[in-house]
Design a protein around this motif. Structure first.
Motif, short mmCIF file in Angstrom:
data_model
loop_
_atom_site.label_atom_id
_atom_site.label_comp_id
_atom_site.label_asym_id
_atom_site.label_seq_id
_atom_site.Cartn_x
_atom_site.Cartn_y
_atom_site.Cartn_z
N THR A 1 -13.70 39.31 -17.16
CA THR A 1 -15.13 39.41 -17.37
C THR A 1 -15.88 38.65 -16.28
OG1 THR A 1 -14.78 39.58 -19.75
CG2 THR A 1 -16.99 38.99 -19.02
N ASP A 2 -15.41 37.44 -15.98
CA ASP A 2 -16.04 36.65 -14.91
C ASP A 2 -15.92 37.38 -13.57
OD1 ASP A 2 -16.72 34.70 -16.70
OD2 ASP A 2 -15.04 33.37 -16.19
N PHE A 3 -14.74 37.94 -13.32
CA PHE A 3 -14.52 38.67 -12.06
C PHE A 3 -15.48 39.84 -11.94
CE2 PHE A 3 -12.54 42.27 -9.92
CZ PHE A 3 -12.42 41.76 -8.64
N HIS A 4 -15.63 40.60 -13.02
CA HIS A 4 -16.53 41.76 -12.97
C HIS A 4 -17.98 41.33 -12.74
CE1 HIS A 4 -13.78 45.00 -13.73
NE2 HIS A 4 -13.25 44.35 -14.76
N LYS A 5 -18.39 40.23 -13.36
CA LYS A 5 -19.74 39.74 -13.15
C LYS A 5 -19.95 39.34 -11.69
CE LYS A 5 -20.59 38.03 -17.83
NZ LYS A 5 -20.75 36.82 -18.65
N GLN A 6 -18.99 38.58 -11.14
CA GLN A 6 -19.10 38.14 -9.75
C GLN A 6 -19.05 39.33 -8.80
OE1 GLN A 6 -16.06 35.23 -9.04
NE2 GLN A 6 -17.00 33.70 -10.37
N TYR A 7 -18.17 40.28 -9.11
CA TYR A 7 -18.04 41.46 -8.26
C TYR A 7 -19.35 42.26 -8.24
CZ TYR A 7 -16.45 46.01 -6.64
OH TYR A 7 -16.31 47.18 -5.96
N ALA A 8 -19.93 42.44 -9.42
CA ALA A 8 -21.20 43.19 -9.49
C ALA A 8 -22.30 42.46 -8.72
CB ALA A 8 -21.60 43.39 -10.95
N HIS A 9 -22.35 41.14 -8.86
CA HIS A 9 -23.38 40.37 -8.15
C HIS A 9 -23.18 40.46 -6.63
CE1 HIS A 9 -26.29 37.22 -7.43
NE2 HIS A 9 -25.38 36.55 -6.74
N ARG A 10 -21.96 40.29 -6.19
CA ARG A 10 -21.69 40.33 -4.75
C ARG A 10 -21.90 41.74 -4.19
NH1 ARG A 10 -16.51 36.26 -4.62
NH2 ARG A 10 -17.76 34.37 -4.95
#
Length: 93
Positions: A59-68
């Protein structure tokens, strides 16, 4: 009569001893099954915790990926816009 009473008493004592022995064996089997069940539950809880950790990381990875990805898209858009401005300025000059 006393002999008959003695035989009946011996039968009752033997039956009681036999039932008590059987009860103890069943209790030991029950305790063993409970220990195995508790061990399986502990393993299941550990696996569940590992899966929960993996889900949180994903979940954290997906959030960071979407932001980046959004930041990168904005940077690319800005660069393209600046490049088109430079091209249009060079054509006008």
């Amino acid at each position: 009569m006393l002999v008959l009473f003695g035989i009946i008493a011996m039968i009752f004592l033997y039956t009681g001893w036999h039932f008590e022995r059987h009860r103890k064996q069943e209790h030991e089997r029950f305790e063993l099954r409970m220990k195995i069940l508790q061990q399986n539950m502990a393993k299941g809880n550990q696996q569940n915790q590992l899966y929960q950790n993996k889900i949180e990381l994903m979940t954290d990875f997906h959030k960071q990926y979407a932001h980046r990805r959004t930041e990168l898209e904005q940077s690319i858009y800005t660069l393209n816009y600046q490049m088109l401005e430079l091209i249009s300025q060079n054509k006008n000059d």
